[in-house]
Every structure is written in C-alpha cells, then in structure tokens.
Design a protein around this motif. Sequence first.
Motif, PDB file in Angstrom:
ATOM      1  N   ASN A  52      46.570  27.538  54.016  1.00  0.00           N
ATOM      2  CA  ASN A  52      47.704  28.190  53.359  1.00  0.00           C
ATOM      3  C   ASN A  52      48.929  27.289  53.351  1.00  0.00           C
ATOM      4  N   VAL A  53      49.155  26.545  54.426  1.00  0.00           N
ATOM      5  CA  VAL A  53      50.287  25.607  54.466  1.00  0.00           C
ATOM      6  C   VAL A  53      50.100  24.547  53.383  1.00  0.00           C
ATOM      7  N   VAL A  54      48.923  23.953  53.318  1.00  0.00           N
ATOM      8  CA  VAL A  54      48.668  22.900  52.341  1.00  0.00           C
ATOM      9  C   VAL A  54      48.839  23.433  50.920  1.00  0.00           C
ATOM     10  N   LYS A  55      48.393  24.648  50.691  1.00  0.00           N
ATOM     11  CA  LYS A  55      48.434  25.213  49.344  1.00  0.00           C
ATOM     12  C   LYS A  55      49.813  25.736  48.941  1.00  0.00           C
ATOM     13  N   HIS A  56      50.561  26.310  49.893  1.00  0.00           N
ATOM     14  CA  HIS A  56      51.769  27.045  49.522  1.00  0.00           C
ATOM     15  C   HIS A  56      53.098  26.470  50.014  1.00  0.00           C
ATOM     16  N   VAL A  57      53.106  25.603  51.002  1.00  0.00           N
ATOM     17  CA  VAL A  57      54.360  25.101  51.569  1.00  0.00           C
ATOM     18  C   VAL A  57      54.695  23.759  50.917  1.00  0.00           C
ATOM     19  N   PRO A  58      55.861  23.666  50.271  1.00  0.00           N
ATOM     20  CA  PRO A  58      56.190  22.454  49.509  1.00  0.00           C
ATOM     21  C   PRO A  58      56.068  21.140  50.279  1.00  0.00           C
ATOM     22  N   ASP A  59      56.605  21.050  51.492  1.00  0.00           N
ATOM     23  CA  ASP A  59      56.529  19.771  52.211  1.00  0.00           C
ATOM     24  C   ASP A  59      55.311  19.683  53.132  1.00  0.00           C
ATOM     25  N   THR A  60      54.567  20.724  53.256  1.00  0.00           N
ATOM     26  CA  THR A  60      53.344  20.862  54.067  1.00  0.00           C
ATOM     27  C   THR A  60      53.520  20.554  55.557  1.00  0.00           C
ATOM     28  N   VAL A  61      54.746  20.423  56.018  1.00  0.00           N
ATOM     29  CA  VAL A  61      54.971  20.213  57.451  1.00  0.00           C
ATOM     30  C   VAL A  61      54.847  21.556  58.160  1.00  0.00           C
ATOM     31  N   CYS A  62      54.168  21.553  59.286  1.00  0.00           N
ATOM     32  CA  CYS A  62      54.036  22.789  60.057  1.00  0.00           C
ATOM     33  C   CYS A  62      53.967  22.454  61.541  1.00  0.00           C
ATOM     34  N   THR A  63      54.123  23.473  62.335  1.00  0.00           N
ATOM     35  CA  THR A  63      53.975  23.353  63.778  1.00  0.00           C
ATOM     36  C   THR A  63      52.915  24.349  64.210  1.00  0.00           C
ATOM     37  N   ILE A  64      51.951  23.869  64.976  1.00  0.00           N
ATOM     38  CA  ILE A  64      50.905  24.728  65.522  1.00  0.00           C
ATOM     39  C   ILE A  64      51.205  24.932  66.991  1.00  0.00           C
ATOM     40  N   MET A  65      51.131  26.176  67.426  1.00  0.00           N
ATOM     41  CA  MET A  65      51.314  26.488  68.839  1.00  0.00           C
ATOM     42  C   MET A  65      50.148  27.315  69.329  1.00  0.00           C
ATOM     43  N   LEU A  66      49.652  26.952  70.487  1.00  0.00           N
ATOM     44  CA  LEU A  66      48.663  27.745  71.198  1.00  0.00           C
ATOM     45  C   LEU A  66      49.358  28.259  72.443  1.00  0.00           C
ATOM     46  N   ARG A  67      49.308  29.553  72.642  1.00  0.00           N
ATOM     47  CA  ARG A  67      49.958  30.151  73.813  1.00  0.00           C
ATOM     48  C   ARG A  67      48.925  30.940  74.603  1.00  0.00           C
ATOM     49  N   ARG A  68      48.625  30.444  75.767  1.00  0.00           N
ATOM     50  CA  ARG A  68      47.726  31.171  76.652  1.00  0.00           C
ATOM     51  C   ARG A  68      48.469  32.386  77.165  1.00  0.00           C
ATOM     52  N   ARG A  69      47.825  33.547  77.078  1.00  0.00           N
ATOM     53  CA  ARG A  69      48.444  34.799  77.503  1.00  0.00           C
ATOM     54  C   ARG A  69      47.485  35.512  78.443  1.00  0.00           C
ATOM     55  N   ALA A  70      48.005  36.450  79.166  1.00  0.00           N
ATOM     56  CA  ALA A  70      47.144  37.247  80.038  1.00  0.00           C
ATOM     57  C   ALA A  70      46.080  37.911  79.167  1.00  0.00           C
ATOM     58  N   GLY A  71      44.841  37.564  79.378  1.00  0.00           N
ATOM     59  CA  GLY A  71      43.751  38.183  78.645  1.00  0.00           C
ATOM     60  C   GLY A  71      43.479  37.602  77.278  1.00  0.00           C
ATOM     61  N   GLY A  72      44.083  36.456  76.929  1.00  0.00           N
ATOM     62  CA  GLY A  72      43.790  35.909  75.616  1.00  0.00           C
ATOM     63  C   GLY A  72      44.677  34.754  75.217  1.00  0.00           C
ATOM     64  N   VAL A  73      44.751  34.548  73.916  1.00  0.00           N
ATOM     65  CA  VAL A  73      45.511  33.433  73.359  1.00  0.00           C
ATOM     66  C   VAL A  73      46.184  33.885  72.069  1.00  0.00           C
ATOM     67  N   ARG A  74      47.362  33.349  71.811  1.00  0.00           N
ATOM     68  CA  ARG A  74      48.036  33.527  70.523  1.00  0.00           C
ATOM     69  C   ARG A  74      48.075  32.162  69.854  1.00  0.00           C
ATOM     70  N   VAL A  75      47.667  32.121  68.599  1.00  0.00           N
ATOM     71  CA  VAL A  75      47.726  30.914  67.780  1.00  0.00           C
ATOM     72  C   VAL A  75      48.791  31.152  66.720  1.00  0.00           C
ATOM     73  N   GLU A  76      49.748  30.232  66.638  1.00  0.00           N
ATOM     74  CA  GLU A  76      50.855  30.356  65.690  1.00  0.00           C
ATOM     75  C   GLU A  76      50.914  29.131  64.795  1.00  0.00           C
ATOM     76  N   VAL A  77      51.250  29.365  63.525  1.00  0.00           N
ATOM     77  CA  VAL A  77      51.531  28.271  62.603  1.00  0.00           C
ATOM     78  C   VAL A  77      52.896  28.548  61.985  1.00  0.00           C
ATOM     79  N   HIS A  78      53.841  27.664  62.283  1.00  0.00           N
ATOM     80  CA  HIS A  78      55.219  27.763  61.790  1.00  0.00           C
ATOM     81  C   HIS A  78      55.378  26.800  60.613  1.00  0.00           C
ATOM     82  N   ASP A  79      56.141  27.215  59.594  1.00  0.00           N
ATOM     83  CA  ASP A  79      56.433  26.310  58.488  1.00  0.00           C
ATOM     84  C   ASP A  79      57.804  26.620  57.906  1.00  0.00           C
TER      85      ASP A  79
END
Length: 141
Positions: free
Chosen positions: A65-92
């Motif tokens: 989606n970043v490659v297709k829709h974000v003009p400069d295609t720069v993004c930040t990926i974050m993995l956050r270990r949480r109690a009982g799981g993980v959150r994956v984030e993509v910021h643009d």
Amino acid sequence: MNTEIHVLDHRPHLLEPSHYYRMRLTPGAHSARHVRRIVRAYLTAWGMAPAAEVAELGVTELLANVVKHVPDTVCTIMLRRRAGGVRVEVHDADPALPTRREAGALDEDGRGLELLDLLTDAWDAERTGPASKVVWFDLNA
C-alpha cells in the motif's frame, strides 16, 4: 524503478531492545522479502514464531500500500512486543486513510485490508498528524 531496500534509519535500541524494533525505509521491488525476514527474526527471538507467517503477510500488504499510494514511498516500520503478542505498525507521510473495497474475482488487488481483517486480532489506521498516518495490526501469540 527502485529495486533495493534503502534503510534511512535503523534504531532497534529506542525503547528496550528486546521489546521494540524500528526501521525507516524507502521500499522497492524486493523490500518486502527483506522486511519479512526481519519480522520473522524478531518474532522468533521473542518466542512468537507461530505468529510470524501472519505478521509477514500483514506487513507485506501494508508495504504494498505504501508503494502504491504514498507519493515519496518513505515509511517507518515498527514492531512492538506486547504482553501476549505483537503490534506491527507502518507509518507514512500520506494523511489519506486506507479504505476497504470489495475486490472482484478477477481483480489483482484490493484484498489487503480484508486479509488484515481475517488474519489479525485487530487492525486500524489513524492520522498521526496533518500529513501522516499509521496503519497497524495486532497479533496475539
């Protein structure tokens, strides 16, 4: 066409190294493969290997989606270990929130958010500023 991953910022140490990973990049044609390896490595190290396949698929969809829709295609990926799981984030730097659409049987795209809905425990997209957003998903391990 950009065919390599360009890491602009790599800071796995920002919070607590064993609970957080952050990478800023300009994704190209082969970036998803490299990012999937990173996601699998972190989830395996965190004892969440069974969730790695779904996390890899989810982050691949978000990068597409970043490659297709974000003009400069720069993004930040974050993995956050949480109690009982993980959150994956993509910021643009595109304030437009993703919208779900119904893909036809022969459509080549349009199923990414449906996949997130089916495979993850939760997902959402939120504006993080006047010209930015984050799309995230949670996996319970």
